[in-house]
Design a protein around this motif. Structure first.
Motif, PDB file in Angstrom:
ATOM      1  N   LEU A   1      40.600  37.162  37.825  1.00 42.52           N
ATOM      2  CA  LEU A   1      39.180  37.453  38.017  1.00 42.52           C
ATOM      3  C   LEU A   1      38.964  38.280  39.287  1.00 42.52           C
ATOM      4  O   LEU A   1      38.139  39.204  39.307  1.00 42.52           O
ATOM      5  CB  LEU A   1      38.376  36.151  38.088  1.00 42.52           C
ATOM      6  N   ARG A   2      39.701  37.958  40.341  1.00 41.02           N
ATOM      7  CA  ARG A   2      39.593  38.752  41.578  1.00 41.02           C
ATOM      8  C   ARG A   2      40.010  40.196  41.329  1.00 41.02           C
ATOM      9  O   ARG A   2      39.332  41.142  41.761  1.00 41.02           O
ATOM     10  CB  ARG A   2      40.483  38.154  42.675  1.00 41.02           C
ATOM     11  N   HIS A   3      41.138  40.354  40.631  1.00 45.29           N
ATOM     12  CA  HIS A   3      41.627  41.711  40.364  1.00 45.29           C
ATOM     13  C   HIS A   3      40.647  42.487  39.482  1.00 45.29           C
ATOM     14  O   HIS A   3      40.469  43.695  39.656  1.00 45.29           O
ATOM     15  CB  HIS A   3      43.002  41.642  39.697  1.00 45.29           C
ATOM     16  N   ALA A   4      40.016  41.798  38.534  1.00 48.46           N
ATOM     17  CA  ALA A   4      39.011  42.473  37.703  1.00 48.46           C
ATOM     18  C   ALA A   4      37.810  42.900  38.546  1.00 48.46           C
ATOM     19  O   ALA A   4      37.234  43.976  38.347  1.00 48.46           O
ATOM     20  CB  ALA A   4      38.566  41.540  36.580  1.00 48.46           C
ATOM     21  N   LEU A   5      37.458  42.045  39.512  1.00 43.65           N
ATOM     22  CA  LEU A   5      36.335  42.364  40.403  1.00 43.65           C
ATOM     23  C   LEU A   5      36.657  43.587  41.261  1.00 43.65           C
ATOM     24  O   LEU A   5      35.802  44.451  41.467  1.00 43.65           O
ATOM     25  CB  LEU A   5      36.047  41.142  41.289  1.00 43.65           C
ATOM     26  N   PHE A   6      37.907  43.669  41.735  1.00 42.35           N
ATOM     27  CA  PHE A   6      38.310  44.823  42.549  1.00 42.35           C
ATOM     28  C   PHE A   6      38.261  46.113  41.728  1.00 42.35           C
ATOM     29  O   PHE A   6      37.944  47.185  42.246  1.00 42.35           O
ATOM     30  CB  PHE A   6      39.730  44.630  43.090  1.00 42.35           C
ATOM     31  N   GLY A   7      38.594  46.007  40.437  1.00 44.68           N
ATOM     32  CA  GLY A   7      38.575  47.192  39.592  1.00 44.68           C
ATOM     33  C   GLY A   7      37.170  47.723  39.378  1.00 44.68           C
ATOM     34  O   GLY A   7      36.965  48.940  39.231  1.00 44.68           O
ATOM     35  N   ILE A   8      36.193  46.809  39.365  1.00 44.34           N
ATOM     36  CA  ILE A   8      34.802  47.242  39.179  1.00 44.34           C
ATOM     37  C   ILE A   8      34.248  47.842  40.464  1.00 44.34           C
ATOM     38  O   ILE A   8      33.590  48.880  40.447  1.00 44.34           O
ATOM     39  CB  ILE A   8      33.936  46.035  38.737  1.00 44.34           C
ATOM     40  N   ASP A   9      34.531  47.181  41.598  1.00 49.78           N
ATOM     41  CA  ASP A   9      34.006  47.660  42.876  1.00 49.78           C
ATOM     42  C   ASP A   9      35.020  47.338  43.972  1.00 49.78           C
ATOM     43  O   ASP A   9      35.158  46.166  44.362  1.00 49.78           O
ATOM     44  CB  ASP A   9      32.659  47.005  43.181  1.00 49.78           C
ATOM     45  N   PRO A  10      35.740  48.323  44.525  1.00 51.65           N
ATOM     46  CA  PRO A  10      36.766  48.078  45.559  1.00 51.65           C
ATOM     47  C   PRO A  10      36.207  47.447  46.830  1.00 51.65           C
ATOM     48  O   PRO A  10      36.973  46.905  47.625  1.00 51.65           O
ATOM     49  CB  PRO A  10      37.317  49.481  45.849  1.00 51.65           C
ATOM     50  N   LYS A  11      34.899  47.478  47.045  1.00 50.86           N
ATOM     51  CA  LYS A  11      34.307  46.901  48.253  1.00 50.86           C
ATOM     52  C   LYS A  11      34.565  45.398  48.346  1.00 50.86           C
ATOM     53  O   LYS A  11      34.551  44.816  49.425  1.00 50.86           O
ATOM     54  CB  LYS A  11      32.801  47.168  48.283  1.00 50.86           C
ATOM     55  N   PHE A  12      34.771  44.767  47.184  1.00 55.25           N
ATOM     56  CA  PHE A  12      34.988  43.316  47.184  1.00 55.25           C
ATOM     57  C   PHE A  12      36.300  42.938  47.878  1.00 55.25           C
ATOM     58  O   PHE A  12      36.472  41.784  48.282  1.00 55.25           O
ATOM     59  CB  PHE A  12      34.995  42.776  45.752  1.00 55.25           C
TER      60      PHE A  12
END
Length: 881
Positions: free
Chosen positions: A723-734
């Motif tokens: 889930l973290r990696h998916a979040l990074f793919g959507i927005d690298p700011k995370f």
């Protein structure tokens, strides 16, 4: 935490500070370290594979009625390194207690406890569940009101929010798709194990003397009221026909499901005199007797034991006894010389009456070969395990149908559950510890051996096997339904009502009332025995020293044992070798207590007590009684001079209650999660178990269970990583946010590979089982089964999914099955954080109690089980938590 929880590192540090060791617990009890737990066999179940019943909820979820009525499933919690510490613990630093005072426990304590209850609780709840520790001090014990289970007014529960999309886009098993708090936990009625042997006579057969009063009629109460729920159920909406009072549908006139589920609850605890006239326990009693095991079925003709290498044709009676030993061939019992000797002696006796048909003379145990019988039994076990779910369900239904008439009785017009309604089948006596009669043959019990107790005007029940009862009595002053004498030790065996029945409840209630009454006398008793420690007569000094041990160490009084019984001792029967002196004032106790459980404790005692023990040992030698001028009956007679009915046994209940409440006060965090409070509760439970020396060997399945839990924890971390990696793919700011920046601990490349491989194997196995189950169902319906290509396509789909996951390894990228907005992914990660935190606490709790037995009935088990319902209800009821 032992090495069993090696997964817990980095962010898995202990979530709360554990109480540290101290010498005394503030109530006069001397701390015990609980050593010796691994030196004897456990008399408890080794089955450690139980569902996780300790749950919590996330901040974003509403409190539902299911969660409020949460009942923690009885779990044999375990302890490791904490067993090495003294019983008493210092309070946690920087944390206030949210412990709820328990009825019976707090009222018995002589030590004032801090007011650590949560101020947000409603007054109605406080008046129901929280009992002031001083409120009943001046009220006679028989007049004290007991807490009831009535409903309290409160706001209706919020309507359940619509279920969000599944957070598990990576195939984590369906049981983990919901947050732990949303799983419904099975209700626990606090069932307690019936003790086969007791160090004192069962108190159930003694009159419970209270003022005479009329019985109150049974009340019809809804299940949710009976379970102690303080929250009304939300009303259903949506155009459904309103149900009239009485539970009938206004349209159809039929009874609703809720009405059918209503039970008639007899509120015996609200009566001033639960025993009617003070001697009779019941007026009418009707039951169907006891359930006898089915007769022996001979083994197939090709399965025979061998003697001197040749098969022996045994008649059924002898073959049955040989089978008893064959079933234990690979157990520790078969390696015990005493067990083998006693078995073979009884086996030869049976062979004299039932000699082999082929004339074989069996004289030497060493020439007997039971391996063919053992292998057959193992094959039968494997067949049972391989049964389908439908077959197991059918077999269970058939078994339940046979036993159904014996599970309940009618007592004074009420339906009550019977406890041990099954007659113990024949077999080999195993005993506990080094029992001299282990291996002896336990005969098959027949109706002619059993006396049943029923009402005078009810029909005599008919046994489920041929024969007639030994006798039929109508004794209203006792609570047993049937009894017989077992042949090994010559002891009476009784059939009683279940632990949750009114008669057992009355017995337990009077036990706690007696402990509460002791509160008014304990200061004088302690002052007197402290003074008597210096008395000139040796008999008085011995009595005072024994009372010091019973009060401070919670030792059993102990009774005389015969030569044919296990060498177990209590306080009054301690011998020279059981107590060792270590100057200046330390004593080391090392002996076998009840059920051959080793008691080992090194404690610091008062100087005068140390001096007395040195004097007592000076005039005797090894094998002699330490208190040679003291008997248990004399000690109890002396105690009864302070308070009617007081015995040494009451001190254990009294001190267990105090210790339990004190540990709750010290260890329960005021602002902790539900799981943290449950862990504090279980920790208090373990401390009482250690005080009472209720220990066990580590279950054989414990390590296997911990491995499975660690694998499950790794699955949660894997899901969070994706889930973290998916979040990074959507927005690298995370990546810059603190809560997402760090990788999950103990989840390196090797761990990811191992997890995905195990996960893949499980998914394929699941697909194969489903394919087989669907085809079986189609076959039952006379339909054409699915072709093998269906299974191959499903497996290919699984293979494809895991190839995709393999490509994602080490890339810090992940692709979800369904697109989600960042808000939902963040919520899913937050839920997983809560789930991981809760699960680690569950692992900690499971591992901490592996050497402690928490189900023992008479000493601390009743304290814990009486407290459990009120405690869990109060820590869960506040919607603001």
């Amino acid at each position: 935490m032992s090495s069993d929880a090696s997964m817990l590192s980095d962010d898995d540090r202990p979530l709360r500070a554990k109480p540290g060791p101290s010498h005394t617990n503030g109530n006069g009890h001397i701390g015990m370290n609980g050593n010796g737990g691994a030196d004897r066999s456990s008399s408890f179940s080794d089955d450690d594979e139980i569902p996780l019943s300790q749950t919590t909820r996330t901040k974003s979820e509403p409190m539902t009625p299911d969660v409020r009525n949460l009942k923690r499933k009885k779990v044999a919690a375990e302890s490791s390194s904490e067993d090495e510490l003294p019983l008493a613990s210092s309070p946690m630093k920087g944390a206030k207690s949210a412990a709820v005072p328990m009825p019976g426990a707090v009222l018995a304590t002589t030590v004032p406890t801090a007011n650590g209850t949560n101020g947000k609780r409603k007054a109605a709840v406080k008046s129901k569940a929280i009992v002031d520790s001083e409120s009943d001090d001046d009220v006679p014990i028989g007049k004290t009101k007991r807490p009831t289970n009535g409903k309290a007014k409160g706001k209706p529960a919020k309507k359940k929010a619509k279920k969000e999309e599944s957070d598990d886009d990576f195939g984590i098993e369906s049981e983990d798709e919901k947050p732990i708090a949303k799983k419904r936990v099975a209700s626990s009625k606090g069932k307690r194990k019936q003790a086969e042997e007791s160090d004192e006579d069962d108190e159930d057969d003694k009159p419970l003397k209270k003022p005479v009063a009329k019985k109150t009629p049974a009340k019809r109460v809804k299940k949710e009221e009976a379970s102690g729920s303080e929250t009304p159920q939300p009303k259903k909406r949506g155009g459904k026909v309103k149900k009239e009072e009485g539970g009938e549908d206004a349209k159809s006139g039929k009874k609703t499901k809720k009405e059918e589920e209503e039970e008639e609850i007899f509120r015996w605890w609200e009566q001033q005199d639960p025993n009617g006239d003070g001697s009779d326990k019941w007026q009418t009693l009707e039951h169907n007797g006891v359930y006898f095991p089915p007769p022996y079925e001979p083994l197939p003709s090709h399965v025979k034991m061998k003697y001197n290498g040749k098969s022996v044709d045994l008649p059924a009676a002898a073959e049955e006894v040989a089978g008893f030993y064959a079933a234990l061939l690979e157990s520790d019992h078969a390696k015990d010389q005493t067990f083998n000797k006693n078995f073979f002696t009884d086996f030869l006796t049976v062979l004299k009456k039932n000699p082999p048909r082929d004339g074989t003379k069996i004289t030497k145990f060493e020439l007997c070969d039971f391996r063919p019988m053992y292998e057959y039994f193992e094959e039968e076990k494997a067949k049972k395990k391989s049964m389908t779910a439908a077959e197991k369900k059918e077999a269970k239904a058939a078994r339940d149908a046979l036993e159904a008439p014996y599970t309940h009785c009618t007592l004074d017009g009420r339906k009550e559950k019977v406890g041990n309604f099954r007659v113990e089948p024949p077999g080999l006596f195993r005993g506990r510890g080094d029992h001299p009669k282990k291996g002896c043959l336990k005969f098959r019990v027949k109706p002619e051996d059993i006396t049943i107790n029923i009402g005078a005007k009810v029909p005599k029940p008919k046994p489920n096997v041929p024969g007639d009862w030994k006798a039929v009595t109508h004794d209203k002053t006792v609570t047993w339904l049937a009894n017989w004498i077992e042949n090994v030790n010559g002891n009476y065996k009784y059939v009683f009502l279940a632990a949750g029945s009114s008669l057992k409840g009355q017995s337990d209630m009077m036990k706690f009332e007696k402990a509460r009454e002791l509160k008014n006398h304990v200061d004088k008793i302690r002052a007197d025995y402290t003074k008597d420690l210096r008395a000139k007569p040796s008999q008085i000094r011995q009595r005072a020293t024994a009372m010091y041990f019973i009060d401070r160490l919670a030792l059993r009084a102990g009774n005389e044992k015969g030569e044919d019984e296990a060498d177990t001792v209590g306080c009054c029967s301690l011998r020279y070798e059981h107590v060792t002196l270590e100057p200046p004032n330390f004593l080391v106790f090392d002996f076998l207590g009840k059920d051959s459980i080793r008691y080992y404790n090194r404690v610091q005692v008062d100087a005068q007590v140390f001096k007395n023990i040195r004097v007592f040992k000076g005039d005797i030698k090894e094998g002699d009684d330490l208190f040679d001028r003291l008997e248990t009956s004399h000690l109890n007679k002396h105690l009864s001079s302070y308070m009617k009915g007081l015995t040494a046994k009451v001190f254990r209940t009294y001190n267990a209650s105090i210790t339990f409440q004190q540990q709750l006060d010290e260890g329960t965090p005021e602002k902790g999660t539900v799981q943290e409070k449950l862990n504090a509760y279980n920790h208090a439970n373990r401390m009482v178990a250690i005080l009472c020396n209720h220990q066990r060997a580590v279950p054989k399945t414990h390590e296997q269970s911990m491995v499975k839990m660690r694998e499950k924890l790794r699955g949660f971390k894997y899901e969070r990583m994706k889930l973290r990696h998916a979040l990074f793919g959507i927005d690298p700011k995370f990546k810059k946010k603190k809560q997402y920046a760090e990788d999950e601990s103990d989840l390196d490349d090797d761990a990811v590979i191992e997890h995905e491989e195990q996960w893949k194997a499980r998914e394929i196995e699941k697909a194969e089982k489903k394919f087989q189950k669907d085809n079986d169902k189609l076959a039952e319906e006379d339909k054409k089964p699915q072709p093998g290509s269906v299974l191959k396509d499903k497996i290919a789909e699984i293979e494809s999914e895991f190839k995709r996951l393999k490509k994602e390894r080490g890339t810090n990228k992940a692709e979800l099955k369904r697109d989600k907005p960042t808000e939902k992914i963040e919520d899913a990660i937050e839920k997983l954080d809560d789930k991981i935190k809760t699960f680690k606490l569950q692992m900690e709790d499971r591992d901490a109690g592996k050497e402690v037995a928490l189900g023992t009935r008479f000493d601390h088990g009743c304290v814990v089980q009486e407290a459990r319902r009120a405690y869990q209800q109060n820590i869960l009821e506040d919607p603001s938590e």
